[in-house]
Design an enzyme around this catalytic site. Structure first.
Site, short mmCIF file in Angstrom:
data_model
loop_
_atom_site.label_atom_id
_atom_site.label_comp_id
_atom_site.label_asym_id
_atom_site.label_seq_id
_atom_site.Cartn_x
_atom_site.Cartn_y
_atom_site.Cartn_z
N ASP A 1 -7.26 0.31 1.52
CA ASP A 1 -8.25 -0.78 1.49
C ASP A 1 -9.33 -0.56 0.43
O ASP A 1 -10.47 -1.00 0.59
CB ASP A 1 -8.92 -0.97 2.86
CG ASP A 1 -7.91 -1.11 3.98
OD1 ASP A 1 -7.00 -1.95 3.84
OD2 ASP A 1 -8.01 -0.37 4.98
N LYS B 1 -7.27 -2.30 -4.19
CA LYS B 1 -6.19 -2.14 -5.17
C LYS B 1 -5.66 -3.47 -5.67
O LYS B 1 -5.24 -3.60 -6.82
CB LYS B 1 -5.04 -1.33 -4.56
CG LYS B 1 -5.37 0.11 -4.22
CD LYS B 1 -4.16 0.88 -3.75
CE LYS B 1 -3.63 0.39 -2.43
NZ LYS B 1 -4.56 0.58 -1.32
N GLY C 1 -1.56 -5.07 3.26
CA GLY C 1 -1.46 -6.15 2.29
C GLY C 1 -2.73 -6.30 1.48
O GLY C 1 -3.73 -5.62 1.74
N HIS C 2 -2.66 -7.16 0.51
CA HIS C 2 -3.86 -7.46 -0.27
C HIS C 2 -3.82 -8.91 -0.73
O HIS C 2 -2.77 -9.55 -0.72
CB HIS C 2 -4.02 -6.51 -1.45
CG HIS C 2 -2.82 -6.40 -2.33
ND1 HIS C 2 -1.97 -5.32 -2.28
CD2 HIS C 2 -2.31 -7.23 -3.26
CE1 HIS C 2 -1.00 -5.49 -3.16
NE2 HIS C 2 -1.18 -6.63 -3.77
N GLN D 1 -1.65 1.43 1.15
CA GLN D 1 -2.50 2.41 1.81
C GLN D 1 -3.16 3.35 0.80
O GLN D 1 -3.44 2.96 -0.32
CB GLN D 1 -1.69 3.19 2.87
CG GLN D 1 -1.26 2.35 4.04
CD GLN D 1 0.20 1.98 4.01
OE1 GLN D 1 0.98 2.45 3.23
NE2 GLN D 1 0.59 1.08 4.89
#
Length: 438
Positions: A13, A16, A40-41, A225
């Protein structure tokens, strides 16, 4: 040609997504090398939000080849659902721009059921998994009973292997977890139907990457991660089930160690983690009760510290150079990308943990076990805050002197240069001091 690996340097978190998106515009190929759909992002391009969990960031950019490497575990349902959502947003996804390694391990419905049952049985000792079957799928891979994407190409053999896996886990579900079994025929029909869409995308990724490197293409390797959740190097057992390090970029894609030219370590300007596990510099705050440390509240609120995939509140705390310096060494980090500096714009005082006190002794070596962290007391240095906005700053010299000093202190303590600075959530709010692809 330049090959760049992007690594989360903390507990994930770190922001990225935005940085990988910025770099993917300058890459020809983007490779996802580990993890599953448990993280996720969000990418924001032209005002449009794209939420990614499995697909590489390059998928939203025309003309880029996106690759899912062998170190990833894939739930066909999650993959097809993500593809459907992106297509509805106008993103083209075909075998021409998305390749899936034949060696990718499959997450099956029975893995999810085992994951949920196991976490429920742990009670207060929960690790904090997302219950999406990631761990059990990796377990099957290591136990050499797992099914892989390439198995989908032979339906008869796939059926035989699936029967063995379902029987194995059903025994545990019924006799240990006291749960109902999973129906083999239902799972078989579901996966074979999903395979029709996936089959045209299956390829020998290791061979493809080496061919591409001969053509002098820029390759970006992205994971999920962060280092401290690595199965081998993280705060075990409060970790994920894969290798999140730069070494994982090699084993999870099929390239060689010397094929990685630059490792970018993403570092949040403070520290966060999700779920259980040790966190020496935590500023405990509960968003549900609005009780706890006021700085923790400030970081959580202003930093929007809630998981993109799970929605869970992230725990927040001061920057920890003890764990960061270990992370930099393990990943052979070339340069730092510092994110979310603007979240601390209103703080009067900022702290950096430079060592731990354990049983009366000062140390800069992290404890071996999660239990060992319980005795670790952070030793801080204090620095004044800058009390002014840094959002959108496009020149290092334009930053407040206190912010520049904070960045320089991180470089001094880590002996790693800050090559990229994120100065806001928008992709254009990125200050490039040294481009990893140059």
């Amino acid at each position: 040609m330049s090959n760049v690996a992007v690594i989360g340097s903390q507990w994930g978190d770190e922001g990225k997504g935005k940085i990988v998106d910025w770099l993917s515009e300058r890459a020809d190929l983007v490779v996802r090398f580990q993890g599953g759909h448990n993280a996720g992002h969000t990418l924001v391009i032209g005002g449009v939000e794209y939420k990614l969990s499995l697909l590489p960031s390059g998928i939203v950019r025309p003309g880029k080849l996106s690759i899912i490497g062998n170190g990833v575990v894939v739930d066909p349902s999650a993959l097809l659902s993500e593809m459907k959502i992106l297509r509805e947003q106008g993103v083209e996804i075909t075998p021409d721009n998305l390749i899936v390694s034949d060696s990718v391990s499959l997450i099956l419905p029975i893995h999810q059921k085992v994951d949920i049952a196991r976490e429920a049985m742990r009670g207060a000792g929960k690790i904090g998994t997302t219950g999406r079957g990631i761990g059990p799928a990796y377990e099957d891979k290591v136990a050499r009973r797992g099914l892989r994407v390439g198995d989908l190409l032979d339906e008869v053999l796939f059926s035989e292997k699936l029967k063995e896996v379902v029987d194995y886990h059903n025994f545990s579900l019924e006799n240990y977890y006291e749960q109902s079994p999973v129906d083999f025929e239902t799972v078989l029909a579901q996966v074979l139907e999903q395979a029709k869409t996936i089959k045209p995308m299956i390829l020998d990724v290791a061979d493809e990457l080496h061919q591409q490197m001969k053509s002098s293409e820029n390759i970006l390797f992205e994971g999920a991660q962060g280092e401290l959740l690595d199965i081998d190097q993280g705060t075990y057992p409060f970790v994920t089930s894969s290798n999140t390090t730069s070494g994982g970029a090699v084993t999870g894609s099929g390239v060689g160690v010397r094929d990685i030219d630059y490792v970018l370590g993403i570092v949040k300007a403070y520290t966060t983690r999700v779920g259980g596990g040790p966190f020496p510099t935590e500023l405990d705050y509960d968003v549900n009760t609005d009780e706890g440390d006021p700085v923790g509240r400030e970081l959580c609120s202003k930093g929007h510290e809630f998981g993109a995939t799970t929605g869970r509140q992230r725990r927040c705390g001061w920057l920890d150079l003890v764990i960061l310096n270990r992370s930099f060494k393990m990943n052979a980090v070339s340069g730092i990308c510092l994110t979310k500096l603007d979240v601390m714009d209103d703080l009067d005082l900022i702290k950096i943990c430079i060592a731990y006190e354990i049983d009366g002794q000062q140390t800069t070596i992290p404890p071996f076990s999660a239990e060992g962290y319980s005795a670790a007391k952070p030793i801080y240095i204090e620095m004044p805050g800058w009390k002014t906005s840094t959002i959108g700053t496009h020149s290092f010299e334009d930053l407040p002197i206190e912010a520049k000093n904070y960045i320089k202190k991180i470089e001094e303590l880590s002996q790693i240069p800050v090559d990229i600075l994120s100065t806001g959530p928008d992709r254009d709010e990125t200050l490039i001091i040294n481009n990893p692809f140059d």
